[in-house]
Design an enzyme around this catalytic site. Structure first.
Site, PDB file in Angstrom:
ATOM      1  N   ARG A  40       0.840  -1.188  -0.186  1.00 50.57           N
ATOM      2  CA  ARG A  40      -0.142  -0.178   0.061  1.00 50.57           C
ATOM      3  C   ARG A  40       0.758   1.252  -0.182  1.00 50.57           C
ATOM      4  NH1 ARG A  40      -2.120  -4.194  -1.183  1.00 50.57           N
ATOM      5  NH2 ARG A  40      -4.047  -5.147  -0.162  1.00 50.57           N
ATOM      6  N   LEU A  80       5.694   0.449   9.019  1.00 50.20           N
ATOM      7  CA  LEU A  80       5.453   0.168  10.591  1.00 50.20           C
ATOM      8  C   LEU A  80       6.579  -0.747  10.769  1.00 50.20           C
ATOM      9  CD1 LEU A  80       1.722   0.771  10.982  1.00 50.20           C
ATOM     10  CD2 LEU A  80       3.501   2.109  11.664  1.00 50.20           C
ATOM     11  N   GLU A 126       1.734  13.426   5.244  1.00 47.65           N
ATOM     12  CA  GLU A 126       3.056  14.369   5.566  1.00 47.65           C
ATOM     13  C   GLU A 126       3.641  14.446   4.325  1.00 47.65           C
ATOM     14  OE1 GLU A 126       4.621  12.058   8.832  1.00 47.65           O
ATOM     15  OE2 GLU A 126       4.536  13.783   9.823  1.00 47.65           O
ATOM     16  N   GLU A 146      -1.625   7.656  14.254  1.00 46.94           N
ATOM     17  CA  GLU A 146      -0.303   7.750  15.078  1.00 46.94           C
ATOM     18  C   GLU A 146      -0.591   7.318  16.691  1.00 46.94           C
ATOM     19  OE1 GLU A 146      -0.371   9.706  12.482  1.00 46.94           O
ATOM     20  OE2 GLU A 146       1.157  10.057  11.530  1.00 46.94           O
TER      21      GLU A 146
HETATM   22  C1  1HE Z   1       1.883  -1.912   5.846  1.00 51.42           C
HETATM   23  C2  1HE Z   1       1.438  -0.767   5.845  1.00 51.42           C
HETATM   24  C3  1HE Z   1       2.354   0.135   6.686  1.00 51.42           C
HETATM   25  C4  1HE Z   1      -0.095  -1.780   4.917  1.00 51.42           C
HETATM   26  N1  1HE Z   1       3.450  -0.324   7.149  1.00 51.42           N
HETATM   27  N2  1HE Z   1       3.091  -2.514   6.155  1.00 51.42           N
HETATM   28  N3  1HE Z   1      -0.024   3.630   8.716  1.00 51.42           N
HETATM   29  C5  1HE Z   1      -1.048   3.208   9.234  1.00 51.42           C
HETATM   30  O1  1HE Z   1      -1.230   3.093  10.355  1.00 51.42           O
HETATM   31  C6  1HE Z   1      -1.892   2.344   8.123  1.00 51.42           C
HETATM   32  C7  1HE Z   1      -1.739   1.067   8.209  1.00 51.42           C
HETATM   33  N4  1HE Z   1      -2.393   0.388   7.070  1.00 51.42           N
HETATM   34  C8  1HE Z   1      -3.681   0.259   6.783  1.00 51.42           C
HETATM   35  O2  1HE Z   1      -4.616   0.672   7.483  1.00 51.42           O
HETATM   36  C9  1HE Z   1      -4.122  -0.610   5.714  1.00 51.42           C
HETATM   37  O3  1HE Z   1      -3.126  -1.358   5.279  1.00 51.42           O
HETATM   38  C10 1HE Z   1      -4.721   0.184   4.495  1.00 51.42           C
HETATM   39  C11 1HE Z   1      -6.135   0.902   5.112  1.00 51.42           C
HETATM   40  C12 1HE Z   1      -3.960   1.505   3.944  1.00 51.42           C
HETATM   41  C13 1HE Z   1      -5.153  -0.539   3.081  1.00 51.42           C
HETATM   42  O4  1HE Z   1      -6.015  -1.767   3.617  1.00 51.42           O
HETATM   43  P1  1HE Z   1      -5.943  -3.105   2.758  1.00 51.42           P
HETATM   44  O5  1HE Z   1      -6.991  -4.151   3.086  1.00 51.42           O
HETATM   45  O6  1HE Z   1      -5.837  -2.588   1.405  1.00 51.42           O
HETATM   46  O7  1HE Z   1      -4.372  -3.790   2.741  1.00 51.42           O
HETATM   47  P2  1HE Z   1      -3.772  -4.540   4.128  1.00 51.42           P
HETATM   48  O8  1HE Z   1      -4.072  -6.019   3.827  1.00 51.42           O
HETATM   49  O9  1HE Z   1      -4.011  -3.910   5.365  1.00 51.42           O
HETATM   50  O10 1HE Z   1      -1.953  -4.290   3.845  1.00 51.42           O
HETATM   51  C14 1HE Z   1      -1.569  -5.103   2.417  1.00 51.42           C
HETATM   52  C15 1HE Z   1      -0.058  -5.406   3.010  1.00 51.42           C
HETATM   53  O11 1HE Z   1       0.606  -4.083   3.267  1.00 51.42           O
HETATM   54  C16 1HE Z   1       0.235  -6.058   4.229  1.00 51.42           C
HETATM   55  O12 1HE Z   1       1.304  -6.799   4.247  1.00 51.42           O
HETATM   56  P3  1HE Z   1       1.248  -8.425   3.899  1.00 51.42           P
HETATM   57  O13 1HE Z   1       2.765  -8.824   3.974  1.00 51.42           O
HETATM   58  O14 1HE Z   1       0.260  -9.079   4.962  1.00 51.42           O
HETATM   59  O15 1HE Z   1       0.565  -8.475   2.714  1.00 51.42           O
HETATM   60  C17 1HE Z   1       0.355  -4.843   5.288  1.00 51.42           C
HETATM   61  O16 1HE Z   1       0.887  -5.330   6.518  1.00 51.42           O
HETATM   62  C18 1HE Z   1       1.148  -4.056   4.806  1.00 51.42           C
HETATM   63  N5  1HE Z   1       0.816  -2.503   4.860  1.00 51.42           N
HETATM   64  N6  1HE Z   1       0.174  -0.627   5.423  1.00 51.42           N
HETATM   65  C19 1HE Z   1       4.102  -1.725   6.852  1.00 51.42           C
HETATM   66  N7  1HE Z   1       1.976   1.519   6.832  1.00 51.42           N
HETATM   67  C20 1HE Z   1       7.173   9.608   9.708  1.00 51.42           C
HETATM   68  S1  1HE Z   1       6.098   9.435  10.891  1.00 51.42           S
HETATM   69  C21 1HE Z   1       4.662   8.772  10.006  1.00 51.42           C
HETATM   70  C22 1HE Z   1       3.936   8.071  11.057  1.00 51.42           C
HETATM   71  C23 1HE Z   1       2.943   7.210  10.137  1.00 51.42           C
HETATM   72  O17 1HE Z   1       2.940   7.010   9.100  1.00 51.42           O
HETATM   73  S2  1HE Z   1       1.608   6.413  11.315  1.00 51.42           S
HETATM   74  C24 1HE Z   1       0.840   5.702  10.000  1.00 51.42           C
HETATM   75  C25 1HE Z   1       1.080   4.354   9.656  1.00 51.42           C
END
Ligand code: 1HE
Length: 272
Positions: A40, A80, A126, A146
């Protein structure tokens, strides 16, 4: 389901980028795509450093940049999975690295248009906030989760986002974890233009081409002088404005463009 975006035509362009990024050029516009849809478009260190490399390698004749994301989402923010390994000092350095890259974008050589769709979350928001113009497709939603992850903004969001939508709304997003939809984002000032799903890239390129047709020195003043003037005390701001205005209006470019208008060759400003 999101309609497929207008095919990204254009020549591939040179910089050595990680697999999570792809770059093309279309005339005077460079297009950078976040290309890690399987995660994503989560922003890992490799991607952030790749974005830095892209902007460092921008050819001199590129006048504007468009950034967009592959797959169903613009970006899920910070990767993350990389977060758990860092100690406190490394975490500061990591955040400062994001600051360096996003500052270099905001105060870089050319204006940047972000094309948003799907999740624009955390660090993804951001990144978007460091761009100069934002086009949102209707599928766009914004969040700052966050708080629920036990972390904080680290990519300049606490500086840039309140300047777009105010401290109060940023606080609400962070405390409650709620999302704003594309219409809210448009009315609050997160996006400048709202378009149908699948139409964002074409609109982003159209805007970038329009931006690229401005005088380069005016674009420089808009990117570098305007935000600084807006944050200085009014007296210094007015003085800096006068200096910037005189530098711009004495350029050859300004003289030619003004003459063109006065001799009926320049474009009129008509209602769109
Ligand atoms: C990830 C990440 C990620 C997805 N880091 N791996 N960001 C968040 O808290 C948002 C986290 N992500 C989500 O809430 C969802 O992934 C989404 C709503 C964006 C998309 O959902 P979906 O159902 O289409 O995808 P998914 O099944 O959740 O994710 C697909 C894969 O991407 C899955 O990995 P897989 O190995 O199981 O296939 C997820 O783990 C991976 N994935 N998002 C790592 N963020 C400089 S400071 C900034 C601080 C922040 O940005 S905090 C916000 C973090």
């Amino acid at each position: 389901m999101r309609k497929p975006s207008k095919k990204l035509s254009g020549k591939p362009f040179a910089p050595k980028l990680p697999a999570s990024l792809a770059a093309k050029r279309r005339g005077e516009i460079a297009i950078l795509r976040l290309s890690r849809p399987q995660k994503r478009n989560a922003l890992d260190d490799t991607t952030i450093l790749g974005i830095e490399a892209f902007f460092k390698a921008l050819p001199k004749d590129i006048k504007a940049v468009v950034i967009h994301g592959a797959g169903q989402h613009f970006s899920a923010g910070l990767d993350l999975s990389e977060l758990t390994e860092r100690n406190t000092a490394e975490a500061v350095q990591h955040s400062r690295m994001w600051h360096r890259v996003f500052d270099a974008m905001q105060f870089g050589k050319v204006p940047i248009v972000a094309v948003l769709h799907g999740a624009v979350v955390g660090g993804g928001l951001e990144l978007a906030a460091a761009c100069h113009l934002r086009v949102a497709e209707r599928s766009t939603y914004y969040a700052l989760p966050e708080g629920s992850r036990g972390i904080f903004l680290g990519g300049g969001g606490s500086v840039r986002l309140p300047r777009l939508i105010g401290v109060s709304r940023v606080m609400e997003l962070m405390l409650t974890g709620r999302t704003y939809g594309a219409e809210d984002g448009q009315s609050f000032g997160l996006s400048h233009v709202l378009v149908d799903d699948g139409a964002g890239l074409a609109k982003g390129i159209e805007l970038a081409e329009r931006v690229a047709s401005n005088a380069p020195l005016s674009n420089f003043a808009i990117m570098h002088a305007l935000p600084r003037i807006a944050e200085s005390d009014p007296s210094s701001g007015l003085f800096t404005e006068s200096l910037m205005a005189s530098v711009a209006s004495n350029s050859e470019d300004a003289k030619t463009r003004l003459k063109d208008f006065l001799e009926k060759r320049g474009k009129k400003v008509l209602r769109e």
